[in-house]
Scaffold this active site. Structure first.
Site: not given
Ligand SMILES: Cc1cc2nc3c(=O)[nH]c(=O)nc-3n(C[C@H](O)[C@H](O)[C@H](O)COP(=O)(O)OP(=O)(O)OC[C@H]3O[C@@H](n4cnc5c(N)ncnc54)[C@H](O)[C@@H]3O)c2cc1C
Lengths: 355, 296
Positions: A232, A115, A117, A149
């Site tokens: 990780e 936990g 995100s 997840s």
């Molecule tokens: C299959 C899957 C499993 C997951 N499992 C878990 C889990 O078990 N536990 C958990 O806590 N989280 C989990 N996550 C979440 C994951 O850690 C986040 O999706 C990830 O950290 C990105 O955050 P966001 O999706 O909010 O993207 P955002 O922060 O909204 O960003 C969107 C996009 O913007 C771009 N971006 C963002 N910041 C920057 C920057 N500083 N510079 C350049 N580009 C940037 C990137 O392309 C990014 O993909 C999972 C995600 C997926 C897809």
């Protein structure tokens, strides 16, 4: 040791049949399989023996995970707990916490979801809002976690929460263990690209957590979690998710002249990535926190996984349904590989800053 | 001075010596210093059947340092030509058909005809390579890879320095996420080159199959990342990077010249990559130096 371990894993796999899958560490869940691995001494190989581990090294663990991922074995049940919660407890947890959780983790009797995100805290994890407030000897945690997840199947949840407001938002964060059957927790499914239930939203409403379940030092969560990210991100699952597809294409004799050229490029990247994760494991064994090397292999690993799919695509019209199924799994999982565990551009930014 | 009195890691000492050198500078004078300091004879005593790793490391260190400094001397070509077959003079420029670079026409040993000059202003010939044993090719190629690696490291250092010092839009360029992303990609490319180069170097003392595999993959990686490293470093460095005064300029010319030299090998050795999973898995395992074997 290494050779012996590889052989033991291969013997285990031969004795425990399964259907190989792409992305098996995230998407292929089989608790019995995980427990059998535990019984065979193939989980927690790098943890101390007194805590249920194998007394080996991070390099030993790498050897085991490489062989399991290579085969596409079902690993999702124990993955998070064995990969990063156990090691985090070993680094930061109190002896009491280690004794409570490490042995059951090593047997896959207790399983974890992550936990970190939140709806408003993705790439910018330090902006998270989930809060933990003192309640007698323990804590009460309130907040929303997302993309969690396996939270619908795990017994416990790792939670990063804010325990105080400080001038620097990286201060005042604390890591906790939370029992997923605690009153006040609601787990709601979120379906993925294949319509599968893999991740969730987890709402915590004043969830009671015993004081001893805070991991390490209160308020030091950020520094601890940064180290955890090396576990990780720095492993072979960041490039072997699509390997079962590569392997199946070779076995099916689908490689033509064009694909043969492409195979050279893939082999080269595979060789590089295997060297990098070995280096990361060696640094971990030396007590270091190879956060940037881990970001580097995660970044290139994602590119490699995508290249395997692109390489296989033109060969698919001649493929059997079984090979085709691996291709479909790989493709559907592919957008996630550049996001989960930290988005690719964020990895590059970390790599750029490192001197 | 014999090779045995040389430091195991020549990289640092060569870097120190060349720090004040001018580019392009006086080739013959630079060559005289290189010979005097023993760089040209490092591999004179190398055994073909069981090459000594410390000698190879020393040679690689010297060649990398020159590349990093953007100094185009015919050191690697001479080292290959002399390896195990010393010449009577220490300051002869020599070439071997595995590493004829580009120095062939001005070599004291080995007569070739000059066909033109490459981008690093090195004379080249168009003599077709004869059949060359794998180990000699690998030695030559590992030194070419090291030279490119050095030049790439030098190029990245220059690009990085520029974007952290240069202020635009009120802050250093490196504060712009797109710039950081580009710099990050550049560093990943250099790390790739470093890893494959290191792997060939270690496998020089391994079996033929493992060596041939590492050579094939290293060539592929170099051919992909080296031109990209050069382009990206320039993109970050702005107009200043292309000038004659820019330190980047000399690294780029070396990178392109070495990369183009690699093109002459074409797909040679590509069949060292097996189309069978078990073999592929075992050949991609990092070579463990201590055991002289791949960890399968
Ligand atoms: C299959 C899957 C499993 C997951 N499992 C878990 C889990 O078990 N536990 C958990 O806590 N989280 C989990 N996550 C979440 C994951 O850690 C986040 O999706 C990830 O950290 C990105 O955050 P966001 O999706 O909010 O993207 P955002 O922060 O909204 O960003 C969107 C996009 O913007 C771009 N971006 C963002 N910041 C920057 C920057 N500083 N510079 C350049 N580009 C940037 C990137 O392309 C990014 O993909 C999972 C995600 C997926 C897809």
């Amino acid at each position: 040791m290494t050779e012996e371990l590889r052989r033991r894993v291969r013997d285990f796999l031969a004795a425990h049949p399964f259907t190989p899958r792409c992305d098996s560490w995230a998407g292929s869940y089989d608790l019995d399989f995980s427990r059998e691995l535990g019984k065979a001494g193939l989980l927690a190989v790098s943890w101390p023996e007194r805590l249920g581990g194998g007394g080996g090294t991070a390099v030993d663990r790498l050897v085991v995970t490489e062989e399991l991922l290579r085969a596409g074995a079902p690993l999702a049940a124990h993955w998070v707990g064995e990969r990063q919660i156990g090691p985090t407890l070993l680094r930061h947890g109190s002896p009491e916490l280690q004794e409570e959780f490490c042995p059951p983790l090593a047997r896959a009797e207790c399983t974890f979801a992550l936990g970190m995100s939140e709806p408003d805290a993705g790439s910018d994890l330090a902006s998270l809002r989930t809060s933990a407030v003192r309640d007698g000897d323990g804590w009460r945690i309130t907040g929303r976690k997302i993309w969690t997840s396996g939270a619908h199947r795990a017994s416990h949840l790792y939670v990063l929460a804010r325990t105080s407001r400080e001038a620097d938002r990286h201060d005042g964060l604390t890591e906790f263990v939370v029992a997923l059957d605690s009153p006040g927790i609601t787990v709601t499914p979120i379906l993925d690209l294949r319509g599968e239930h893999h991740f969730n939203e987890v709402v915590l409403d004043e969830v009671a957590v015993p004081g001893r379940w805070a991991i390490g030092r209160v308020g030091e969560g950020w520094r601890q979690v940064v180290g955890q990210l090396a576990f990780e991100r720095g492993g072979p699952e960041r490039f072997l998710s699509t390997y079962p597809l590569l392997s199946a294409v070779l076995a099916a004799g689908l490689v033509d002249d064009t694909a043969r050229r492409g195979l050279r490029a893939l082999a080269a990247r595979l060789q590089i990535l295997r060297a990098w994760v070995l280096e990361t494991a060696q640094v971990l064994d030396a007590g270091g926190s190879p956060v940037v090397p881990a970001a580097t292999s995660k970044y290139l690993g994602h590119e490699f996984e995508l290249s395997v799919i692109d390489w296989a695509r033109p060969l698919m019209p001649r493929a059997t349904p079984a090979v085709r199924a691996l291709y479909d799994q790989a493709l559907a999982a592919s957008p996630a590989s550049g996001i989960r565990g930290g988005a690719a551009p964020v990895m590059l930014s970390m790599i750029a800053r490192d001197n | 001075m014999t090779t045995h009195t040389l430091e195991a890691d020549l990289d640092a000492s060569v870097s120190e010596v060349i720090a004040g050198w001018e580019r392009p500078g006086d080739l013959r004078e630079q060559w005289r210093i290189a010979a005097e300091l023993g760089w040209t004879t490092i591999l004179d005593d190398l055994r073909a059947d069981a090459p000594e790793q410390d000698l190879i490391d020393a040679a690689c260190g010297a060649v990398t340092a020159l590349g990093r400094g953007g100094i185009a001397l015919p050191l690697r070509q001479t080292l290959v030509a002399r390896a195990g077959t010393p010449l009577s003079t220490v300051d002869a420029i020599a070439v071997h058909s595995a590493a004829q670079g580009i120095w062939a026409p001005i070599a004291d040993a080995g007569a070739f005809e000059e066909a033109g000059r490459d981008l690093a202003n090195r004379p080249y010939s168009l003599v077709p390579a004869a059949e060359i044993p794998l180990r000699r090719t690998a030695l030559s190629e590992v030194l070419r890879l090291q030279e490119m690696l050095g030049a790439a490291q030098g190029a990245v250092a220059e690009a990085r320095r520029y974007v952290t010092e240069r202020v635009q839009f009120g802050k250093p360029l490196a504060a712009i996420p797109a710039v950081r992303t580009t710099l990050g990609q550049l560093k990943v490319d250099v790390r790739q080159l470093e890893t494959v180069t290191h792997e060939v170097r270690l496998r020089l003392s391994g079996d033929d199959g493992a060596l041939a595999f590492a050579l094939a993959t290293a060539r592929e990686v170099a051919a992909t990342v080296v031109p990209r490293i050069a382009q990206t470093a320039h993109q970050l460095h702005g107009a200043m990077g292309v000038t004659y005064e820019a330190a980047l300029h000399w690294r780029t010319r070396l990178l392109w010249a070495d990369c183009d030299e690699g093109a002459r090998w074409g797909d040679d050795g590509a069949d060292a990559v097996p189309v069978e999973e078990t073999a592929l898995w075992s050949l991609t395992a990092p070579y463990s130096a201590g055991t002289n074997a791949i960890s399968r």
